[in-house]
Design a protein around this motif. Structure first.
Motif, PDB file in Angstrom:
ATOM      1  N   VAL A  38      -2.259 -38.877  -3.098  1.00  0.00           N
ATOM      2  CA  VAL A  38      -0.936 -38.557  -2.562  1.00  0.00           C
ATOM      3  C   VAL A  38      -1.025 -38.250  -1.072  1.00  0.00           C
ATOM      4  CG1 VAL A  38       0.919 -36.831  -2.652  1.00  0.00           C
ATOM      5  CG2 VAL A  38       0.062 -37.836  -4.757  1.00  0.00           C
ATOM      6  N   LEU A  39      -2.029 -37.473  -0.668  1.00  0.00           N
ATOM      7  CA  LEU A  39      -2.215 -37.201   0.758  1.00  0.00           C
ATOM      8  C   LEU A  39      -2.481 -38.489   1.532  1.00  0.00           C
ATOM      9  CD1 LEU A  39      -4.396 -33.966   0.769  1.00  0.00           C
ATOM     10  CD2 LEU A  39      -2.088 -34.229   1.681  1.00  0.00           C
ATOM     11  N   PHE A  40      -3.328 -39.327   0.979  1.00  0.00           N
ATOM     12  CA  PHE A  40      -3.672 -40.596   1.621  1.00  0.00           C
ATOM     13  C   PHE A  40      -2.449 -41.496   1.781  1.00  0.00           C
ATOM     14  CE2 PHE A  40      -5.136 -45.036   0.954  1.00  0.00           C
ATOM     15  CZ  PHE A  40      -5.841 -45.189   2.132  1.00  0.00           C
ATOM     16  N   GLN A  41      -1.530 -41.450   0.833  1.00  0.00           N
ATOM     17  CA  GLN A  41      -0.338 -42.291   0.880  1.00  0.00           C
ATOM     18  C   GLN A  41       0.753 -41.716   1.777  1.00  0.00           C
ATOM     19  OE1 GLN A  41       0.262 -45.388  -0.547  1.00  0.00           O
ATOM     20  NE2 GLN A  41      -1.930 -45.300  -0.890  1.00  0.00           N
ATOM     21  N   PHE A  42       0.915 -40.389   1.782  1.00  0.00           N
ATOM     22  CA  PHE A  42       2.026 -39.783   2.503  1.00  0.00           C
ATOM     23  C   PHE A  42       1.758 -39.489   3.966  1.00  0.00           C
ATOM     24  CE2 PHE A  42       3.966 -38.474  -1.643  1.00  0.00           C
ATOM     25  CZ  PHE A  42       5.131 -39.206  -1.462  1.00  0.00           C
ATOM     26  N   LEU A  43       0.534 -39.196   4.332  1.00  0.00           N
ATOM     27  CA  LEU A  43       0.246 -38.833   5.726  1.00  0.00           C
ATOM     28  C   LEU A  43       0.576 -39.947   6.726  1.00  0.00           C
ATOM     29  CD1 LEU A  43      -2.962 -36.653   5.399  1.00  0.00           C
ATOM     30  CD2 LEU A  43      -0.670 -35.920   6.030  1.00  0.00           C
ATOM     31  N   PRO A  44       0.319 -41.229   6.428  1.00  0.00           N
ATOM     32  CA  PRO A  44       0.705 -42.256   7.403  1.00  0.00           C
ATOM     33  C   PRO A  44       2.214 -42.330   7.659  1.00  0.00           C
ATOM     34  CG  PRO A  44      -0.970 -43.127   5.966  1.00  0.00           C
ATOM     35  CD  PRO A  44      -0.565 -41.792   5.408  1.00  0.00           C
ATOM     36  N   SER A  45       3.032 -41.878   6.730  1.00  0.00           N
ATOM     37  CA  SER A  45       4.478 -41.891   6.976  1.00  0.00           C
ATOM     38  C   SER A  45       4.888 -40.821   7.994  1.00  0.00           C
ATOM     39  CB  SER A  45       5.247 -41.699   5.668  1.00  0.00           C
ATOM     40  OG  SER A  45       4.991 -40.435   5.118  1.00  0.00           O
ATOM     41  N   PHE A  46       3.991 -39.884   8.293  1.00  0.00           N
ATOM     42  CA  PHE A  46       4.244 -38.877   9.315  1.00  0.00           C
ATOM     43  C   PHE A  46       3.564 -39.219  10.636  1.00  0.00           C
ATOM     44  CE2 PHE A  46       4.662 -36.426   5.331  1.00  0.00           C
ATOM     45  CZ  PHE A  46       5.981 -36.036   5.486  1.00  0.00           C
ATOM     46  N   GLY A  47       3.116 -40.455  10.783  1.00  0.00           N
ATOM     47  CA  GLY A  47       2.514 -40.907  12.024  1.00  0.00           C
ATOM     48  C   GLY A  47       1.010 -40.713  12.107  1.00  0.00           C
ATOM     49  N   VAL A  48       0.370 -40.301  11.023  1.00  0.00           N
ATOM     50  CA  VAL A  48      -1.080 -40.106  11.006  1.00  0.00           C
ATOM     51  C   VAL A  48      -1.742 -41.463  10.750  1.00  0.00           C
ATOM     52  CG1 VAL A  48      -2.962 -38.939   9.776  1.00  0.00           C
ATOM     53  CG2 VAL A  48      -0.806 -37.754  10.150  1.00  0.00           C
ATOM     54  N   THR A  49      -2.816 -41.741  11.459  1.00  0.00           N
ATOM     55  CA  THR A  49      -3.513 -43.010  11.258  1.00  0.00           C
ATOM     56  C   THR A  49      -4.164 -43.038   9.878  1.00  0.00           C
ATOM     57  OG1 THR A  49      -5.589 -42.211  12.181  1.00  0.00           O
ATOM     58  CG2 THR A  49      -4.009 -43.207  13.722  1.00  0.00           C
ATOM     59  N   LEU A  50      -4.465 -44.233   9.420  1.00  0.00           N
ATOM     60  CA  LEU A  50      -5.062 -44.408   8.099  1.00  0.00           C
ATOM     61  C   LEU A  50      -6.439 -43.734   8.009  1.00  0.00           C
ATOM     62  CD1 LEU A  50      -4.582 -45.816   5.357  1.00  0.00           C
ATOM     63  CD2 LEU A  50      -5.868 -47.736   6.256  1.00  0.00           C
ATOM     64  N   ILE A  51      -7.208 -43.810   9.069  1.00  0.00           N
ATOM     65  CA  ILE A  51      -8.539 -43.213   9.083  1.00  0.00           C
ATOM     66  C   ILE A  51      -8.443 -41.686   9.038  1.00  0.00           C
ATOM     67  CG2 ILE A  51     -10.723 -43.071  10.346  1.00  0.00           C
ATOM     68  CD1 ILE A  51      -9.950 -45.877   9.220  1.00  0.00           C
ATOM     69  N   LEU A  52      -7.548 -41.106   9.827  1.00  0.00           N
ATOM     70  CA  LEU A  52      -7.371 -39.661   9.820  1.00  0.00           C
ATOM     71  C   LEU A  52      -6.799 -39.191   8.483  1.00  0.00           C
ATOM     72  CD1 LEU A  52      -7.612 -37.016  11.356  1.00  0.00           C
ATOM     73  CD2 LEU A  52      -5.328 -37.431  12.293  1.00  0.00           C
TER      74      LEU A  52
END
Length: 148
Positions: A38-52
């Motif tokens: 869930v963290l891996f899927q939702f964080l990029p929607s907040f502008g976080v890069t895939l690696i981060l």
């Protein structure tokens, strides 16, 4: 989205069975896998890069694995290995190899570098959590007594 979470739980639970995780820890390990997904899927929607996002999800699941391992008195790997399974870039590695087989070397290098960065982010999250939770166990702050 709920279907993905349910399938992630089943997959993480199954990997826990493959790794001989004790039954009392199997359910919590699968929940950690869902949390990391869930963290891996939702964080990029907040502008976080895939690696981060991968590093944050790995760090979170590894930190919670340390806490649960202390609670259940079992090795940390019984929680952390199944918990990071959803983060492993298996399909990217497959498409990297496929690009090289099809002689699309530029795409293969691009995907390969991305795969390595994602795998490195997983490793970095695990190592950082280990260093946080073993900080007080080491010799830091303890006096050195030479033998006589």
């Amino acid at each position: 989205m709920w279907l993905e979470i349910i399938m992630c739980y089943i997959a993480t639970f199954s990997f826990g069975i493959l790794f001989n995780v004790p039954t009392r820890a199997l359910y919590f390990g699968a929940l950690l896998g869902c949390l990391s997904w869930v963290l891996f899927q939702f964080l990029p929607s907040f502008g976080v890069t895939l690696i981060l996002a991968t590093a944050i999800a790995s760090l979170t699941s590894a930190s919670l694995s340390h806490i649960l391992a202390k609670r259940f008195r079992i090795p940390v790997t019984m929680f952390s290995i199944p918990a990071i399974i959803p983060l492993v870039p298996g399909s990217k590695a497959y498409f990297t190899m496929r690009a090289f087989v099809e002689r699309d070397y530029v795409l293969g290098l691009e995907l390969g570098i991305d795969t390595m960065f994602q795998a490195g982010a997983i490793a970095a999250g695990l190592v950082f959590a280990l260093s946080i939770f073993s900080f007080r166990k080491g010799g830091i702050g303890q006096r050195y007594e030479p033998s006589r």
